[in-house]
Write a protein that holds these residues in place. Sequence first.
Motif, PDB file in Angstrom:
ATOM      1  N   SER A 141       2.797   0.012  -2.999  1.00 33.67           N
ATOM      2  CA  SER A 141       1.839  -0.423  -4.070  1.00 33.67           C
ATOM      3  C   SER A 141       2.348  -1.523  -4.970  1.00 33.67           C
ATOM      4  N   TYR A 142       4.128  -1.220  -4.902  1.00 29.43           N
ATOM      5  CA  TYR A 142       4.694  -2.352  -5.894  1.00 29.43           C
ATOM      6  C   TYR A 142       5.212  -3.482  -4.798  1.00 29.43           C
ATOM      7  N   ALA A 178       0.793  -6.894  -2.412  1.00 26.47           N
ATOM      8  CA  ALA A 178       1.913  -6.672  -2.938  1.00 26.47           C
ATOM      9  C   ALA A 178       3.064  -6.889  -2.074  1.00 26.47           C
ATOM     10  N   LYS A 179       2.770  -6.392  -0.566  1.00 25.79           N
ATOM     11  CA  LYS A 179       3.801  -6.446   0.359  1.00 25.79           C
ATOM     12  C   LYS A 179       3.832  -8.136   0.860  1.00 25.79           C
ATOM     13  N   SER A 180       2.684  -8.721   0.944  1.00 21.62           N
ATOM     14  CA  SER A 180       2.366 -10.175   1.094  1.00 21.62           C
ATOM     15  C   SER A 180       3.265 -11.045   0.136  1.00 21.62           C
ATOM     16  N   ALA A 210      12.820  -5.154  -4.516  1.00 23.63           N
ATOM     17  CA  ALA A 210      11.675  -5.068  -5.688  1.00 23.63           C
ATOM     18  C   ALA A 210      11.409  -6.505  -6.220  1.00 23.63           C
ATOM     19  N   LEU A 211      10.049  -6.552  -6.926  1.00 27.47           N
ATOM     20  CA  LEU A 211      10.059  -7.715  -7.734  1.00 27.47           C
ATOM     21  C   LEU A 211      10.796  -7.264  -9.019  1.00 27.47           C
ATOM     22  N   SER A 212      11.191  -8.649  -9.686  1.00 23.87           N
ATOM     23  CA  SER A 212      12.140  -8.189 -10.882  1.00 23.87           C
ATOM     24  C   SER A 212      11.233  -7.553 -11.894  1.00 23.87           C
ATOM     25  N   SER A 213       9.988  -8.022 -11.898  1.00 20.96           N
ATOM     26  CA  SER A 213       9.060  -7.337 -12.904  1.00 20.96           C
ATOM     27  C   SER A 213       9.056  -5.819 -12.718  1.00 20.96           C
ATOM     28  N   GLU A 215      -6.731   0.764  -2.686  1.00 21.02           N
ATOM     29  CA  GLU A 215      -5.549   0.841  -2.772  1.00 21.02           C
ATOM     30  C   GLU A 215      -4.580   0.256  -1.356  1.00 21.02           C
ATOM     31  N   GLU A 216      -5.321   0.270  -0.283  1.00 17.36           N
ATOM     32  CA  GLU A 216      -4.622  -0.333   0.984  1.00 17.36           C
ATOM     33  C   GLU A 216      -4.547  -1.843   0.727  1.00 17.36           C
TER      34      GLU A 216
END
Length: 552
Positions: free
Chosen positions: A214-215, A23-25, A230-233, A16-17
């Motif tokens: 997580s997103y 995702a953050k990167s 956020a990501l558009s997806s 999870e980490e």
Amino acid sequence: IHETIAALKNNGPSDEELQRAIAKSKMEYLSVLESNQKQAYVIGQSYLATGDDQFLFTYLDYPKEQLTSSIQKIIAQHLRPSGMHKGTILPIESQDAQVWLDLQTVSDQEDERILKGIKRDLPVEQGAQVHTIAVQQPSKFTFPRAEKIMLSNGLTVLYYHNPNIATIDFVLMLKAKNYYDPESKEGLNNFMSSLLDEGTKNHPGSEYSRVLESYGMTVSCSPGYITLNALSSDIKPACELFAELLTQAAFEENAVEKVRTQIISDIKDYWDTPSEFAIQLAREQIYGHHPYHKNNAGSLKSVAALTRTDLLDAYKRFITPHEAILAVVGDITKEDLLPLLEKNLGKWQGPQLPSISFPSLAAPIKKQLIHKINRDQIVLCFAGLSIARDNPLFDKLLLFDQIFTGGVLGAMSSRLFQLREQSGLFYTIGGSLLHHADEQPGMVFVKTIVSLDRLKEAESAILETIAHAADSIEPEEVAQAQNGLINAMVDNFESNRQIAATFMLLERFKLPADYFDKRPEQLLKVGIPEIKEAVKKNLVPNQLITIKIGRI
């Protein structure tokens, strides 16, 4: 800290980490791609580190199956006790205070002896290459224009489809800013805002932050402003999580106390940093009982006294769609966005917040304020009353601000910067003639840092420069300021966040949609006589308060 490092070294990050970090990167990577300046910096930095000029564009392709072992190796190699250092700054005990002052006196005398033996005989050499560069006319730029939409609950939405980067930014501006805090509860809005992402009814405690991460999403909450990236997806969960923040914040007791501790620590740190709290001292002097005098974070006393009930009441009153503006900019079509906004935010309700009746402001009378704190360097400030954003003199002062302080561009050709270069009196110097100019008047604010032994000389030099500021405005200076501001207009549209903020500015001040198209013509029309008139009205030495902070 040591236990956490040891656990990561021995076990590695959890799945999870790791996914949160990936995702953050990715979000940080896309943020870099929004900005030419950021790209240039990272390309240069990564090339020096790796020798690979394409590293920026390929590093996310790192084999995922090797990440855990690589992280463990890096931790084992570099985060080891033999490579760590710890420093502690101890307070001066009351019985040692006089000894410290005696030692400081000896140190001051030695400094004075050394400095008396150093004299600058030659002026600083003027730049040569800078005068060989021809300023080009700005190229044609099509300024984005927002589409204005109204949700069923009356919330104003400013929308723009920007397909360049696969992200989306939500920027919500609420009516209630920090100046809505009651006098006895200063810091209330900031405290309440700091708790919004500390858990919701659906995602209690730190679970809300974990879901965001997580997103790869980021949320920022401050008095009057809430943003989400956020990501558009991920537009669907982004809308849901954004709505959760606005309608279901939990304000759990343990979160309240955790945030209270953080804010109290921040306040102590703030009032231990003269270059930061100087602006608050200026606000208190210039605004008096006007709401703009309030400190965003509050005081130790007011924050300690705020209860969970106070915070919940503020949440119900301040977080309301009435007279709020939501700007949404990113790679999403209106057809995909609108149903999600209506579904998640269309039912959001809140009370109508009465407008504040701002008292009139008068220019201050010249005086001096000394704030004593044990610092070798002195923070020296000059503060006065300026004008509001919609004042007819705004553009005249804006142009002169570039000439005098360096303005929003931080120009090194400014009068204040040249004074620093030629005199050698100041460690740093800057400011603004339009600081925080909004619907209410802003401030004239000039701040510098000087050594105690040259304080009097520095004060005289700045006041002399202010007194004669408008006497010798050169056509070349005005042309440079005009070109600088005109060429910099595109920076308002560099990223989704900046585009959203710019749309809000236009909406708040009822500026036309073609404002930026006509802006160059407006700025070029401003002449030297008009600038001089505006400066003489608003930069008056006898209407400035002098603030000195340090061992005076």
